[in-house]
Structures are given as structure tokens and as C-alpha cells.
Design an enzyme around this catalytic site. Sequence first.
Site, PDB file in Angstrom:
ATOM      1  N   TYR A 137       0.848  -1.194   0.000  1.00  0.00           N
ATOM      2  CA  TYR A 137       0.000   0.000   0.000  1.00  0.00           C
ATOM      3  C   TYR A 137       0.881   1.240   0.000  1.00  0.00           C
ATOM      4  O   TYR A 137       1.551   1.540   0.986  1.00  0.00           O
ATOM      5  CB  TYR A 137      -0.886  -0.064   1.251  1.00  0.00           C
ATOM      6  CG  TYR A 137      -1.883   1.053   1.458  1.00  0.00           C
ATOM      7  CD1 TYR A 137      -2.146   2.018   0.496  1.00  0.00           C
ATOM      8  CD2 TYR A 137      -2.580   1.116   2.660  1.00  0.00           C
ATOM      9  CE1 TYR A 137      -3.071   3.021   0.722  1.00  0.00           C
ATOM     10  CE2 TYR A 137      -3.525   2.113   2.896  1.00  0.00           C
ATOM     11  CZ  TYR A 137      -3.754   3.067   1.918  1.00  0.00           C
ATOM     12  OH  TYR A 137      -4.676   4.068   2.138  1.00  0.00           O
ATOM     13  N   LYS A 165      -1.834  -1.485  -3.881  1.00  0.00           N
ATOM     14  CA  LYS A 165      -2.818  -0.407  -3.747  1.00  0.00           C
ATOM     15  C   LYS A 165      -2.046   0.903  -3.770  1.00  0.00           C
ATOM     16  O   LYS A 165      -1.210   1.144  -2.906  1.00  0.00           O
ATOM     17  CB  LYS A 165      -3.617  -0.523  -2.453  1.00  0.00           C
ATOM     18  CG  LYS A 165      -4.615   0.611  -2.243  1.00  0.00           C
ATOM     19  CD  LYS A 165      -5.342   0.461  -0.915  1.00  0.00           C
ATOM     20  CE  LYS A 165      -6.427   1.519  -0.752  1.00  0.00           C
ATOM     21  NZ  LYS A 165      -5.913   2.838  -0.436  1.00  0.00           N
TER      22      LYS A 165
END
Length: 300
Positions: A137, A165
Site C-alpha cells: 500500500y 494499492k
Amino acid sequence: MNLHLSGMIPPVVSPLTPDHRPDIGAVERLTAHVRDGGASALFVLGSCGEGPTLEPGVASEITRAYVDAVAGSVPVLAGVGETSTERALRAGQDFEQIGVDALVLMAPMYFNADTDSAVIRHVTALAERTSLPLVVYNIPHLTHHPITPRALREIAAIDSVVALKESSGEWDTYAALADVAGAAGLRVFQGAEALIARSLAAGAHGAVPGIANVVPGLAARLVQAGLDGDTTLAAALQAQLDDVCAVYSSGFWLTSLKAALAELGIVGSTAGQALAPPDADGLNEVHRVLVAAGLVEVTA
């Protein structure tokens, strides 16, 4: 790792009672709301879920409540955002015992160490201490440690790393990381609402939009249109989603988001004690956005 993520994955908020305890009933309502809207998985304890700031026991209780509410119908991803690898290991092992399906790893957030080597060591340590799939992320404006293409190239070679992400909100950053992730066979997800349609047209596998807490159906239709290659429909739905994202301008973005959910009767508006709630003008703006989106009626 047999976790093939795709589609619209809402980063769900963490419902809290006025005394800052987990609101289990609200977890169940929000789970039903986003599942009925087309969520393909749930991401708990991200930025929307206040994961890096909740008291650890509260974070664990909320995670368990989401796992119970989902009851295996879709995967549950738990965010691990900590100041150190040691704390991240504790959290990751706790969430694995609770029964989540994957961990979403942010870069460590405190010491300004050499970024690439720190991130690589961090993810490697988590991969060695958990059997769960890992999602990397990138959210550098909050962690202050960007995940660079060089670091991602090394991280992507770890068997348990399955997805990226990317939430920088900057297209060039997204595109560079998506290229590396794609070449390594990772799934790629856009976390910035304004870039969803563009990212899907460029090959993203889905999106993780915070505004999906409020309008999961609209977000799911946008993602599906993009995955289907219908760029005209995706552009139209992106414009609608952008209009609803105006709710963020009502004050601090997270408390504004919770205020919108409170007006919809899904969760309460309580957030972390340091986070200012919207003032009267902000609440009026939240209401205006919801009315314009057809989610609530005009008040006299």
C-alpha cells in the site's frame, strides 16, 4: 497464494460509539450496505478505517466484527500501518488469528531511514512471519515513506505479495508503480477516487475508493464499466462519483465522510478525538451533496 482480488473494494470506516468503543451494530449495517452495493472485498483499518490511530484492542474488535459480518462471503483485508516493523508484526499476527484473508502493508511511518531498504526489510519481515497474502500500500503523504518502483520490484519477488494499492493521487507515480506491478504479475488497485476511470482504462484490476462507504453501488458500477472497457460509461460514472466526493470539502475529510454516513443512518459520526467534526456549515454542505446525489430528501 490463491487470492485473486478484483473489482470495487471499499476501505470501510471504523464505526465507534460516542465513548469510542466499537459499534458492532454499525459494522453490520455498513457491511450489508457495501455488500449490497457490489463490494468484491472489504478493506478494514486503512486510512478511512483509522487503522494507524485506533487503540489496538479496538482495532482488533472492529476487525473481528467485520470478519463475522462478512461470514466468508467476500475476502476481508486488514490494514497494517505502524511506526515500526515490530509493531506491524504484532498487528499482522493478531489479524491472522482473527481470520482475515490478507494484510495490506503500509511503509513504516516514523524514522526517516533510507526509504527503499527500510520498506524492503519491513515487507520481507512480515512475509516471513505470516502465511497470509500481502498487498503493498503506497500512501506517501501519510507514511512519508514512498514505495518506489525499485523497492516494489524487489518486494514483488516475494511469493506472498499479490497486489498493489496505490493512493498517492499522482498519475505519474501510479503509472510507474503499476508498470512494475503488472510486469511482476501483481494485481493493481487505484486508491484515489479521481483517477479510477483512467486507471481502469490503463489496465488496473479495480479500485479502493473511500467514497464507496457512501455510494457503493455507484463506485461498483464505475469499476465494472472500466473493467468492461466501456470508457464512455466509465467517464460518466466518474463524473458522478466526483460530485459525491465533494462531501470531503465539508471539513476534515474523514469526519465529513462519517458525517455523511451518520446522516444516512448507517454509522455514527464519532471519530478519533483529535479529529475535528464538521461545523454547522460543513454539515449543511454534507447534506447538500447527499441531496444532490439523491441519497436523502431536501429538508424544509
